[in-house]
Design an enzyme around this catalytic site. Structure first.
Site, mmCIF file in Angstrom:
data_model
loop_
_atom_site.group_PDB
_atom_site.id
_atom_site.type_symbol
_atom_site.label_atom_id
_atom_site.label_comp_id
_atom_site.label_asym_id
_atom_site.label_seq_id
_atom_site.Cartn_x
_atom_site.Cartn_y
_atom_site.Cartn_z
ATOM 1 N N ALA A 322 0.832 -1.199 0.000
ATOM 2 C CA ALA A 322 0.000 0.000 0.000
ATOM 3 C C ALA A 322 0.867 1.249 0.000
ATOM 4 O O ALA A 322 1.893 1.305 0.694
ATOM 5 C CB ALA A 322 -0.926 -0.003 1.207
ATOM 6 N N PRO A 323 0.489 2.275 -0.779
ATOM 7 C CA PRO A 323 1.244 3.522 -0.767
ATOM 8 C C PRO A 323 1.172 4.196 0.604
ATOM 9 O O PRO A 323 0.247 3.947 1.377
ATOM 10 C CB PRO A 323 0.542 4.380 -1.828
ATOM 11 C CG PRO A 323 -0.430 3.507 -2.514
ATOM 12 C CD PRO A 323 -0.650 2.299 -1.677
ATOM 13 N N GLY A 324 2.130 5.075 0.878
ATOM 14 C CA GLY A 324 2.121 5.800 2.143
ATOM 15 C C GLY A 324 3.250 5.359 3.053
ATOM 16 O O GLY A 324 4.067 4.492 2.718
ATOM 17 N N ILE A 325 3.285 5.947 4.231
ATOM 18 C CA ILE A 325 4.319 5.641 5.216
ATOM 19 C C ILE A 325 4.092 4.245 5.787
ATOM 20 O O ILE A 325 2.979 3.907 6.192
ATOM 21 C CB ILE A 325 4.309 6.696 6.342
ATOM 22 C CG1 ILE A 325 4.574 8.097 5.760
ATOM 23 C CG2 ILE A 325 5.337 6.361 7.414
ATOM 24 C CD1 ILE A 325 4.406 9.215 6.760
ATOM 25 N N ARG A 326 5.116 3.425 5.812
ATOM 26 C CA ARG A 326 4.999 2.063 6.331
ATOM 27 C C ARG A 326 4.729 2.095 7.838
ATOM 28 O O ARG A 326 5.318 2.889 8.571
ATOM 29 C CB ARG A 326 6.278 1.265 6.062
ATOM 30 C CG ARG A 326 6.713 1.275 4.608
ATOM 31 C CD ARG A 326 5.810 0.419 3.727
ATOM 32 N NE ARG A 326 6.138 0.559 2.320
ATOM 33 C CZ ARG A 326 7.075 -0.143 1.696
ATOM 34 N NH1 ARG A 326 7.797 -1.024 2.365
ATOM 35 N NH2 ARG A 326 7.292 0.020 0.405
ATOM 36 N N LEU A 328 4.585 0.511 11.787
ATOM 37 C CA LEU A 328 5.518 -0.206 12.655
ATOM 38 C C LEU A 328 4.966 -1.552 13.105
ATOM 39 O O LEU A 328 5.722 -2.422 13.529
ATOM 40 C CB LEU A 328 5.846 0.642 13.885
ATOM 41 C CG LEU A 328 6.537 1.984 13.621
ATOM 42 C CD1 LEU A 328 6.723 2.736 14.933
ATOM 43 C CD2 LEU A 328 7.867 1.782 12.916
ATOM 44 N N ASP A 378 -14.368 0.180 10.402
ATOM 45 C CA ASP A 378 -14.600 -1.207 10.798
ATOM 46 C C ASP A 378 -13.656 -2.114 10.016
ATOM 47 O O ASP A 378 -13.179 -1.773 8.933
ATOM 48 C CB ASP A 378 -16.054 -1.589 10.524
ATOM 49 C CG ASP A 378 -16.458 -2.876 11.224
ATOM 50 O OD1 ASP A 378 -15.730 -3.308 12.138
ATOM 51 O OD2 ASP A 378 -17.500 -3.449 10.869
#
EC number: 2.7.11.5
Length: 591
Positions: A322-326, A328, A378
């Site tokens: 998925a795009p975006g910041i990974r 933790l 959800d």
């Protein structure tokens, strides 16, 4: 599967035991839903909330009961192939006159999957597809009632619709409510059309209960036109009933059924009939979502996965990271052509995350049990989900091997994911803000703060409030979707930062004050949230008080006193008490 029905008495007995287990489940489910009417009448709001939370566990409890019975009475592990084949045929025979066949098929699958090895999951022993039709199942009382305004006039018809729900609490002023309803409808459609010969109003037999509101759901039919509606009924401050608003735009009714809201309590003999009716007024809503919002989460999951497999057969794109910041804690991937994200708990968390896998799973369960007030996404939770190996991008497979090797296996041409969460895909708020103009930034930041406020008053503290953990829905609403640090507000200790003993300590790398695991210092939010000038300006304009411990402490005090906030799944300006307030004010001045 060519074995004939009736040759195996053991299979017949097991099928009967299985349907008895399901019938017990649905009987308890309906009893809980029926009590929602009594709780609404008695203004027992906590009872409504408790019922939704407790109902989440009903299904698994009944499945476990059925599994134990099959082991104890039939030595289920030793059944041969012939018995399993006969069992499904016998069960289908029982379902031919059943009122909830689709739910009973799913229950059958759930029980069998706890006994069979997963290599059998897609064969003839289970219901990979529905075997019994849900079309035209007769119900008493019927799924919906029809009213004919040509016979007694529109005003009298509206009154009868409301009175037929037989709420054991009087209305404050039903005539005024009917005036408001008719006026709102008239303003929406522009002019009253002539009544055609088929003019009728169809209303679902059971009201939909959630929190402090009962909803009457229906549609008017006139000629070739259909007009859906949802009428909200609430208690006024004096404890009498009143119509709060009527929703007439299909998309607003759809928001009412958003998965970011709490599930409804609805008494249904034939749930498929309710879903069919709801889809007629919300054609863009998937049946899986409607079953879920009616409290039938397992059926929602079943239908979702069938839809996903069907989509995979008719598409060729690949699952990708998925795009975006990974994150933790979670490894997140998506299928670009499908509007959902798939989340797997990593084997090893980031250094700042002091928790384990069981804690994460407990937090996600908590989200299903609370009132999500339109601000929590959800999730659908799956175990041993089989997806085609050919659809996984090599980079995603490498990521899985590196970060979550214990959570998946490759068997033949399938990737078996042992534990998986699935959520609606949204635009991450941090990405939205990067591409937003000034007006959009102000809107999104205001929505972000409103989401935090509403969650707080619903006794939910998000924990990690970074922008990346919130998403923007297709309707422009900001929703939280990262749950590993979520907590109840009442469990937190909100503190002000104490003065530094010496001025130079304020410049030190380490804080001069101690902090426990549940301590929160709202003043610190600004440090990691308000780095961008446009964001900072909008946040301080609309939500400066969120940086003060007093706001959080005041909310905690209200929760501990037992006060339950009002949450409206529609704009407050649509409430009848606000729609024509200027006119009422002028009339009062003239008097």
């Amino acid at each position: 599967m060519d074995a004939s029905v009736g040759e195996n008495p053991v299979a017949q007995s097991i099928a009967q035991a299985m349907i008895e287990g399901f019938n017990k489940h649905y009987r308890i489910f309906r009893e809980t839903s029926r009590r929602a009417k009594e709780s609404f009448e008695a203004a027992e709001w906590q009872a409504q909330i408790d019922a939704v939370r407790e109902r989440v566990q009903f299904y698994d409890e009944r499945v476990d009961e059925a599994v134990r019975r099959l082991h104890e009475e039939f030595d289920a592990d030793s059944l041969d192939d012939s018995t399993w084949q006969q069992l499904k045929l016998q069960y289908i025979g029982i379902l031919m006159r059943h009122k909830q066949p689709e739910l009973a098929e799913t229950f059958f699958n759930s029980v069998c999957c706890k006994i069979l090895h997963r290599t059998y999951f897609n064969n003839d022993y289970l219901f990979a597809r529905p075997a019994v039709s849900t079309e035209y199942i007769e119900s008493y009382p019927p799924v919906y009632s029809s009213y004919y305004p040509q016979d007694e006039g529109l005003r009298t018809t509206v009154r009868r619709i409301i009175e037929d729900f037989d709420w054991q609490r009087p209305f404050a002023n039903l005539d005024r409510d009917i005036d408001n309803i008719l006026r709102a409808v008239h303003e929406h459609i522009g002019a009253w059309p002539d009544m055609e010969v088929n003019c009728q109003i169809q209303v679902l037999y059971s009201a939909f209960y959630r929190n402090k509101t009962a909803y009457i759901i229906g549609k008017a039919i006139n000629g070739y036109q259909e007009y859906p509606f949802a009428l909200a009924v609430r208690h006024n401050p004096a404890g009498r009933l009143e119509a709060d608003t009527i929703l007439l735009d299909p998309w607003r009714i759809s928001v009412l059924f958003s998965l970011s809201r709490a599930y409804f309590l609805v008494d249904m003999e034939v749930p498929s009939g309710y879903v069919h009716f709801l889809r007629s007024i919300m054609p863009n809503k998937h049946r899986s979502e409607l079953y879920t919002m009616l409290g039938l989460g397992k059926q929602g999951k079943t239908m979702f996965f069938r839809d996903l497999i069907a989509h995979l057969r008719h598409s060729n794109d690949q699952f990708i990271i998925a795009p975006g910041i990974r994150g933790l804690v979670m490894l997140v991937f998506t299928l670009p052509s499908y509007p959902y994200v798939f989340k797997i708990i990593k084997d090893v968390f980031g250094a700042s995350k002091n928790m384990d896998r069981a804690t994460v799973k407990r937090k996600y369960l908590m989200v299903k049990q609370v009132d999500r007030v339109g601000r929590l996404a959800d999730t659908l939770e799956f175990s041993y989900a089989a997806l085609p190996l050919s659809r996984f991008h090599p980079e995603l497979l490498d990521e899985l091997r590196a970060l979550a090797p214990s959570s998946f296996e490759i068997e033949g041409d399938s990737v078996i994911i042992k534990h998986l969460y699935i959520e609606r895909r949204m635009t991450p708020l941090n990405i939205y803000l990067e591409h937003a103009d000034d007006d959009q930034v102000e809107y999104a930041v205001r929505e972000y703060g409103n989401a935090i406020r509403e969650l707080a008053t619903a006794n939910i503290f998000p924990g990690d409030m970074l922008w990346k953990n919130f998403g923007v829905t297709r309707y422009g609403r900001v929703v939280f979707y990262d749950y590993d640090e979520i907590e109840f507000m009442t469990a937190m200790n909100f503190r002000r930062i104490p003065p530094a003993p010496y001025p130079e300590m304020e410049m030190a790398a380490e804080p001069w004050y101690s902090a426990g695991p549940m301590d929160v210092f709202p003043e610190e939010f600004a440090t990691f949230l308000l780095g961008a000038p446009r964001v900072r300006k909008a946040f301080l304009k609309h939500h400066r008080d969120l940086l003060d411990a007093k706001f959080w402490q005041d909310v905690q005090a209200s929760i501990r006193k037992g006060y339950l906030e009002d949450f409206f799944p529609y704009p407050t300006e649509l409430r009848f008490c606000n729609m024509w307030s200027n006119e009422r004010g002028r009339a009062h001045q003239a008097a």
